[in-house]
Design a protein around this motif. Structure first.
Motif, PDB file in Angstrom:
ATOM      1  N   ALA A  83     -34.221 -67.902  -7.621  1.00 61.39           N
ATOM      2  CA  ALA A  83     -33.549 -68.169  -8.894  1.00 61.39           C
ATOM      3  C   ALA A  83     -33.673 -69.649  -9.209  1.00 61.39           C
ATOM      4  N   VAL A  84     -33.604 -69.976 -10.489  1.00 57.16           N
ATOM      5  CA  VAL A  84     -33.687 -71.373 -10.917  1.00 57.16           C
ATOM      6  C   VAL A  84     -32.561 -71.672 -11.896  1.00 57.16           C
ATOM      7  N   ARG A  85     -32.213 -72.949 -11.994  1.00 58.33           N
ATOM      8  CA  ARG A  85     -31.139 -73.388 -12.882  1.00 58.33           C
ATOM      9  C   ARG A  85     -31.719 -73.933 -14.189  1.00 58.33           C
ATOM     10  N   GLN A  86     -30.976 -73.753 -15.274  1.00 55.17           N
ATOM     11  CA  GLN A  86     -31.260 -74.438 -16.528  1.00 55.17           C
ATOM     12  C   GLN A  86     -30.469 -75.742 -16.510  1.00 55.17           C
ATOM     13  N   LEU A 114     -36.008 -76.158 -16.615  1.00 60.96           N
ATOM     14  CA  LEU A 114     -35.696 -75.352 -15.443  1.00 60.96           C
ATOM     15  C   LEU A 114     -35.811 -76.211 -14.192  1.00 60.96           C
ATOM     16  N   SER A 115     -34.942 -75.949 -13.218  1.00 61.02           N
ATOM     17  CA  SER A 115     -34.824 -76.824 -12.053  1.00 61.02           C
ATOM     18  C   SER A 115     -36.134 -76.994 -11.298  1.00 61.02           C
ATOM     19  N   ASN A 128     -39.420 -71.003  -0.243  1.00 61.33           N
ATOM     20  CA  ASN A 128     -39.535 -72.275  -0.956  1.00 61.33           C
ATOM     21  C   ASN A 128     -38.184 -72.690  -1.533  1.00 61.33           C
ATOM     22  N   THR A 129     -37.724 -73.852  -1.140  1.00 60.38           N
ATOM     23  CA  THR A 129     -36.410 -74.301  -1.605  1.00 60.38           C
ATOM     24  C   THR A 129     -36.389 -74.644  -3.086  1.00 60.38           C
ATOM     25  N   GLY A 130     -37.571 -74.809  -3.688  1.00 64.20           N
ATOM     26  CA  GLY A 130     -37.615 -75.158  -5.100  1.00 64.20           C
ATOM     27  C   GLY A 130     -37.123 -74.084  -6.025  1.00 64.20           C
ATOM     28  N   ILE A 131     -37.125 -72.816  -5.565  1.00 64.50           N
ATOM     29  CA  ILE A 131     -36.642 -71.743  -6.428  1.00 64.50           C
ATOM     30  C   ILE A 131     -35.467 -71.011  -5.782  1.00 64.50           C
ATOM     31  N   LYS A 132     -34.791 -71.693  -4.860  1.00 71.70           N
ATOM     32  CA  LYS A 132     -33.553 -71.166  -4.326  1.00 71.70           C
ATOM     33  C   LYS A 132     -32.384 -71.876  -4.978  1.00 71.70           C
ATOM     34  N   LEU A 133     -31.241 -71.245  -4.987  1.00 63.91           N
ATOM     35  CA  LEU A 133     -30.060 -71.857  -5.570  1.00 63.91           C
ATOM     36  C   LEU A 133     -29.597 -73.013  -4.718  1.00 63.91           C
TER      37      LEU A 133
END
Length: 301
Positions: A160-163, A240-241, A295-300
């Motif tokens: 998941a990714v953040r806005q 997006l994060s 991948n930590t880039g798309i983890k919360l």
């Protein structure tokens, strides 16, 4: 020429929007491509394409047949995979679609690693910031960000990714931090149109929705361009994060209004449902899901 080959030629002409381009793609002569399509039209008893000196376009019957033809070839591929067994080595050409920046940052390196493992496989990518119809555009696998509509597609969630609203430290030093979403009206807003469609910007606080109407100073049609301007201190924007993760990590960007962020958006790997998913699709989906989940880039956060 057998009918299945003629169908493949017709699909290539439709995809390439021309006989000459299809001939180059298939390594055939243009007359052979023309004969194959003419044979198919004669066999079906209806024209599939309208030819002019400048363009080639599908007839109404041609458009319907194109959708059926893609399914026919997919069924044939599934039958071939069933005949050789479920553990067949991935082979052929894999078609993958993803958003532009996600494709460059995540799909490209993983695809390279995957191809190193499977020498009989080739790949073609379609990186665009829009929803691609897998059947109509001949794609095997898609990476989708955001809520998924109900469909017959198989979707595996992998993160998941953040806005996030962000600005550069230089911009914040000159203009200060907005305390509330309404305060953004006093700031220079950069709109990356793919992430913030329209002028009504959505936020939430303690579960309560907030909508703020903003007039961006700059509207940019690519995320890359918006990021470049933000890095230069040009204003505040929402991205997006994963798109800005490197700049948040090195301090070149900082979060704005974190307490008012919308809920995170899921990331899915999506493919078509079938009686038997082809070996290349099964292997690639498993590979992508495993590595994206790591991948930590798309983890919360």
């Amino acid at each position: 020429m057998d009918k299945f080959r003629a169908i493949q030629v017709f699909i290539s002409v439709a995809d390439n929007r021309g006989f000459a381009a299809a001939a180059r793609s298939l390594n055939m002569s243009p007359p052979a491509v023309t004969r194959a399509v003419s044979m198919l039209e004669e066999d079906l008893g209806t024209p599939l394409l309208v030819r002019t000196t400048r363009s080639v376009r599908l007839t109404e019957n041609g458009q319907r047949f194109l959708e059926d033809a893609r399914r026919i070839l997919l069924d044939l591929e599934e039958a071939q995979d069933a005949a050789v067994g479920t553990h067949a080595a991935p082979r052929g050409e894999l078609h993958v679609t993803a958003p532009v920046l996600f494709g460059r940052m995540y799909v490209t390196p993983l695809l390279g690693d995957f191809l190193d493992l499977h020498p009989q496989l080739n790949a073609r990518t379609l990186f665009v910031d829009r929803i691609v119809n897998l059947v109509d555009e001949g794609q095997d696998v898609a990476i989708r960000i955001g809520a998924l509509p109900d469909s017959s597609l198989v979707a595996v969630r992998c993160g998941a990714v953040r806005q996030m609203m962000v600005a550069s430290p230089d911009y914040v030093a000159r203009h200060g931090l907005p305390a509330l979403p309404e305060s953004l009206a006093d700031h220079q807003i950069i709109q990356a149109t793919g992430n913030s469609p329209g002028d009504d910007w959505k936020f939430q606080h303690n579960g309560k929705p907030i909508s703020v109407r903003l007039e961006p100073r700059v509207r940019m049609n690519t995320n890359d361009a918006a990021i470049e301007l933000i890095l230069r201190g040009g204003g505040v924007s929402r991205l997006l994060s994963y798109q800005i993760a490197p700049y948040l990590a090195d301090g070149r960007l900082q979060p704005v209004l974190e307490a008012f962020e919308m809920p995170p958006q899921p990331v899915h790997v999506v493919h078509q449902e079938g009686r038997m998913v082809s070996a290349k699709v099964r292997a690639f989906v498993d590979f992508m899901v495993q590595h994206l989940r790591e991948n930590t880039g798309i983890k919360l956060a």
